[in-house]
Enzyme design. Structure first.
Site, short mmCIF file in Angstrom:
data_model
loop_
_atom_site.label_atom_id
_atom_site.label_comp_id
_atom_site.label_asym_id
_atom_site.label_seq_id
_atom_site.Cartn_x
_atom_site.Cartn_y
_atom_site.Cartn_z
N SER A 156 0.86 -1.18 0.00
CA SER A 156 0.00 0.00 0.00
C SER A 156 0.90 1.23 0.00
O SER A 156 2.05 1.17 0.46
CB SER A 156 -0.89 0.02 1.25
OG SER A 156 -1.52 1.28 1.43
N TYR A 169 -1.65 -0.78 10.33
CA TYR A 169 -1.76 -1.16 8.93
C TYR A 169 -0.54 -0.70 8.14
O TYR A 169 0.05 -1.48 7.38
CB TYR A 169 -3.03 -0.57 8.33
CG TYR A 169 -3.20 -0.83 6.86
CD1 TYR A 169 -3.47 -2.10 6.38
CD2 TYR A 169 -3.10 0.21 5.93
CE1 TYR A 169 -3.62 -2.34 5.03
CE2 TYR A 169 -3.26 -0.02 4.58
CZ TYR A 169 -3.52 -1.30 4.12
OH TYR A 169 -3.67 -1.54 2.78
#
Length: 275
Positions: A156, A169
């Protein structure tokens, strides 16, 4: 590169099948970017192994891909949050000639780190970090023995910097990014292409689990476009940021003094959360 996608020779249909076929493994294939990878690979003529927890979703997708593209599809229900989940995947596919491993399964947690559920944090770590570590370890010898193949790891843009209110995350995705870069260098002379995909905001079901409404997010990409870019750029590695907007944004953030970048991000997140 949103919208128009430049497809190189490796990303084209027959060449993709020769280079990365005959079978591709896709984790997190029941929805989102994983399902988009499955669609794109089937269109290129690769047989598939689809891995996820939701068997009903996998079976519906498998039936569609077999009917539309005439490819063979194996459904493998597995829980990658379990310690032995990746090993179960490796053992269940031992007889298959897998030339492409797409380690895409993952999810996010948003908000104040202290408010995260401990069990959810453990699951996040297992799915986002443990699974790609173990899957790549298991499949690299098989790819080396073939003398060709590929690995795609879905990270990501949040793996490029520690993101306030997304700390756990972004930390897990930083591990995936570092792993992918290392494997690109380790395997580049073995005929194995490695790409770490770093999407920005993408319209997937995972958005709701992550705690935000996709309809409120600007510059939202579609899973199909993200998967297409990854397959088109697989031979180029090591990193692909699939969103022009987020590429520019994170290039700016990562060149700022880190204290200033982190403070600005935290302020922006507090404002967007109404805190």
């Amino acid at each position: 590169m949103n919208g128009a996608v430049a497809v190189d020779a490796a990303g084209a249909g027959p060449d993709c099948a020769r280079r990365y076929g005959p079978v591709a493994l896709v984790t997190g294939a029941s929805s989102g970017i994983g399902a988009a990878f499955a669609q794109r690979l089937a269109a290129r003529g690769l047989d598939l192994v689809l891995v996820a927890r939701r068997r009903d979703r996998l079976e519906a997708l498998a039936s569609q891909l077999a009917a539309v593209h005439g490819v063979g599809v194996t459904v493998l229900q597995a829980d990658l949050a379990a310690t032995d989940g990746p090993q179960q995947v490796a053992e269940a596919t031992a007889a298959l000639d897998i030339g492409l491993v797409v380690s895409n399964a993952g999810f996010s947690l948003k908000g104040d780190h202290a408010g995260n559920d401990p069990a959810a944090l453990t699951e996040l770590l297992m799915v986002n970090c443990h699974a790609p570590l173990q899957l790549t370890r298991a499949f690299i010898p098989r790819l080396r023995a073939r003398g060709r193949g590929g690995i795609i790891l879905t990270s990501s843009v949040e793996g490029l910097i520690g993101c306030p209110y997304s700390g756990a995350y972004s930390a897990t995705k930083a591990l995936v990014k570092a792993l992918g870069e290392a494997l690109w260098a380790e395997l580049r002379n073995d005929g194995i292409d490695v790409l770490t995909l770093c999407p920005g905001a993408t319209a997937t079901e995972g958005a709701a689990r992550g705690g935000y409404d996709p309809s409120t997010v600007q510059h939202m990409d579609q899973p199909d476009a993200v998967a297409e870019q990854a397959l088109a750029g697989l031979a180029d590695g090591p990193i692909l940021i699939s969103s022009d907007h987020y590429r520019r944004l994170f290039e700016q953030l990562t060149t700022m003094p880190r204290r200033d970048a982190l403070a600005a991000m935290a302020k922006g997140m507090r404002t967007s959360r109404g805190a």
